[in-house]
Design a protein around this motif. Sequence first.
Motif, short mmCIF file in Angstrom:
data_model
loop_
_atom_site.label_atom_id
_atom_site.label_comp_id
_atom_site.label_asym_id
_atom_site.label_seq_id
_atom_site.Cartn_x
_atom_site.Cartn_y
_atom_site.Cartn_z
N ALA A 208 -12.08 -63.18 -69.42
CA ALA A 208 -11.27 -63.88 -68.42
C ALA A 208 -10.25 -62.94 -67.78
O ALA A 208 -10.01 -62.99 -66.57
N GLU A 209 -9.66 -62.06 -68.59
CA GLU A 209 -8.67 -61.12 -68.05
C GLU A 209 -9.32 -60.13 -67.09
O GLU A 209 -8.75 -59.80 -66.04
N VAL A 210 -10.50 -59.64 -67.45
CA VAL A 210 -11.19 -58.68 -66.58
C VAL A 210 -11.56 -59.34 -65.26
O VAL A 210 -11.29 -58.81 -64.17
N LEU A 211 -12.19 -60.51 -65.33
CA LEU A 211 -12.60 -61.19 -64.10
C LEU A 211 -11.38 -61.59 -63.26
O LEU A 211 -11.43 -61.55 -62.03
N GLY A 212 -10.30 -61.98 -63.92
CA GLY A 212 -9.10 -62.34 -63.19
C GLY A 212 -8.46 -61.18 -62.47
O GLY A 212 -7.80 -61.35 -61.45
N SER A 216 -7.83 -58.23 -57.33
CA SER A 216 -6.84 -57.25 -56.90
C SER A 216 -7.41 -55.83 -56.97
O SER A 216 -7.12 -55.00 -56.11
N LEU A 217 -8.22 -55.55 -57.97
CA LEU A 217 -8.83 -54.22 -58.08
C LEU A 217 -9.78 -53.94 -56.92
O LEU A 217 -9.86 -52.82 -56.42
N PHE A 218 -10.50 -54.97 -56.49
CA PHE A 218 -11.49 -54.82 -55.42
C PHE A 218 -10.90 -55.11 -54.04
O PHE A 218 -11.60 -55.02 -53.03
N ASP A 219 -9.63 -55.54 -53.97
CA ASP A 219 -8.96 -55.81 -52.71
C ASP A 219 -9.64 -56.93 -51.92
O ASP A 219 -9.85 -56.83 -50.71
N VAL A 220 -9.99 -58.01 -52.63
CA VAL A 220 -10.60 -59.18 -51.99
C VAL A 220 -9.86 -60.43 -52.44
O VAL A 220 -9.06 -60.40 -53.38
N ARG A 221 -10.13 -61.54 -51.77
CA ARG A 221 -9.48 -62.81 -52.11
C ARG A 221 -10.14 -63.51 -53.28
O ARG A 221 -9.47 -64.14 -54.09
N GLN A 222 -11.48 -63.42 -53.34
CA GLN A 222 -12.17 -64.17 -54.39
C GLN A 222 -13.36 -63.39 -54.95
O GLN A 222 -13.98 -62.58 -54.25
N ILE A 223 -13.63 -63.66 -56.22
CA ILE A 223 -14.79 -63.12 -56.92
C ILE A 223 -15.73 -64.29 -57.18
O ILE A 223 -15.33 -65.29 -57.79
N VAL A 224 -16.98 -64.21 -56.74
CA VAL A 224 -17.93 -65.28 -57.01
C VAL A 224 -19.12 -64.70 -57.77
O VAL A 224 -19.65 -63.64 -57.41
N ILE A 225 -19.48 -65.38 -58.83
CA ILE A 225 -20.53 -64.91 -59.73
C ILE A 225 -21.71 -65.87 -59.66
O ILE A 225 -21.59 -67.05 -60.02
N GLY A 226 -22.85 -65.39 -59.20
CA GLY A 226 -24.05 -66.22 -59.11
C GLY A 226 -24.75 -66.30 -60.45
O GLY A 226 -25.36 -65.33 -60.90
N GLY A 227 -24.66 -67.48 -61.09
CA GLY A 227 -25.21 -67.61 -62.42
C GLY A 227 -26.45 -68.47 -62.53
O GLY A 227 -26.96 -68.67 -63.63
N GLN A 228 -26.96 -68.98 -61.40
CA GLN A 228 -28.09 -69.89 -61.48
C GLN A 228 -29.39 -69.12 -61.74
O GLN A 228 -29.58 -68.01 -61.25
N VAL A 229 -30.27 -69.72 -62.53
CA VAL A 229 -31.58 -69.13 -62.83
C VAL A 229 -32.67 -70.05 -62.28
O VAL A 229 -32.42 -71.20 -61.92
N GLN A 230 -33.89 -69.53 -62.25
CA GLN A 230 -35.04 -70.29 -61.77
C GLN A 230 -36.26 -69.95 -62.61
O GLN A 230 -36.33 -68.89 -63.24
N ASN A 231 -37.23 -70.86 -62.59
CA ASN A 231 -38.52 -70.61 -63.23
C ASN A 231 -39.49 -70.13 -62.16
O ASN A 231 -39.87 -70.89 -61.27
N THR A 232 -39.88 -68.87 -62.23
CA THR A 232 -40.74 -68.29 -61.19
C THR A 232 -42.23 -68.46 -61.48
O THR A 232 -43.06 -68.04 -60.67
#
Length: 320
Positions: A208-212, A216-232
Motif C-alpha cells: 500500500a505504501e509503495v502504490l500510494g 508523486s514519484l511518477f508525477d501523475v494524478r492517479q495510478i490505475v492497475i488493470g487486474g481483470q483476467v479472461q479465459n482465452t
Amino acid sequence: MGIGYAGAYSIPRVDLGEAFQEYMFSLEQFIGMRLFTTMDVNRKEAQFAKITRENQLRNENLRRSAGSAYSRGTFEGEDDNYRCEEYGFESPLDDSERALYANDFDAEDEATKLAFWKLMIAYEIRVSAIMEGADFTVANGRRTDVAIAWTAPQADIIQDVLGAVETVRARVGMKPDTFWCASSSVRDLIVNQGIRDSIVHTQRPTVAEVLGALASLFDVRQIVIGGQVQNTALEGQAAVIADVWGARLWAGVCITAPAGSGLRSPCVGRTIYWRDDSPSDVTVEEYREEQVRSTIYRARHNVDEKLMDTSYAQLLDIAG
C-alpha cells in the motif's frame, strides 16, 4: 430521454442496474472507464470536429493597440466520427433455481451478476486492445521500449515513466494525469530498487505504501492497475486464464478527459454512450420465457470506445 418500454416484452430493472453500477465502481480491476472516461450522446452515430493540437498550440500575436481589434481566429477542427454498437448478455434463472435462494433479490442478483461480468470483461478487452494496439508504435513515436525489463530489480522504472510523461508534455503541452499497468506488474514495482530507495520513511515499505507513493514519484494524478483476467480458451477446451491488460508487457501514461467534458476535451480516448438506448452504464432488463419456466436477465449497453488522439498517451514496452 430514455427509451420507452410501453408495450415492450422486456422490463427495465433500475434497482438491479443501480446496484451493479455501484458494484462496478467498487471493482478496481476494471480500469477501462478510468482511461476512456464516459460521455453521453443522444445520437447513435455522428460526425464531430475535434480540436487539433496544432491549432491549440499555435503561437498567435495577441498584442492589441488602442483603437484596434483584438486578434481572433476560428476553431480549426479535424473531422472525426463515432458509432455506438450494442453489446449484451443474457442469464436465465429457472423457477426451480430461484427456490434455492433466501429471497427473490438474491436470486436475481446472482443471475444478473453473470451477465454483468460478461459485459464488462468484453468492454475491458476492447479498451485494452486499443491502448496496447497497433496505433502505438516506436515508428510513430507513441511507444517507448525500455532499456531494462521491469522484471529486473535494477530497472530504472522511475526514469522510464518520467521520460514517457515528458514525451507527452513536449508533444501536446500537457502532462499526463494517469499511469496504468497490469496487476501482474505490481510486484515488479514493489521490488524495484529505485522505487524502494525513494520511499525513505520506512525500511520495509508495504504494498500500500509503495502504490500510494507512485503518483508523486511518477508525477501523475492517479495510478490505475488493470487486474481483470479472461479465459482465452475456446468453448469445450480447458481454461486458459490470462490478464486482459498485457501482463508484464505493457504500461503507459495518458491524458484522460474530465468527467462531464465534451468531445473537444483533449484526451486519449472516450467511452461514448448512446443514452437513449443505454440509460445507465449497464442497463439491466428482464423478461419471461414460460416454455422453459425461466426469467431471463439481460445486461447491455450501447457504446463506442473511441480512440480520440494517440498524441495524448505514451505506451511503454516494459519487457525490455
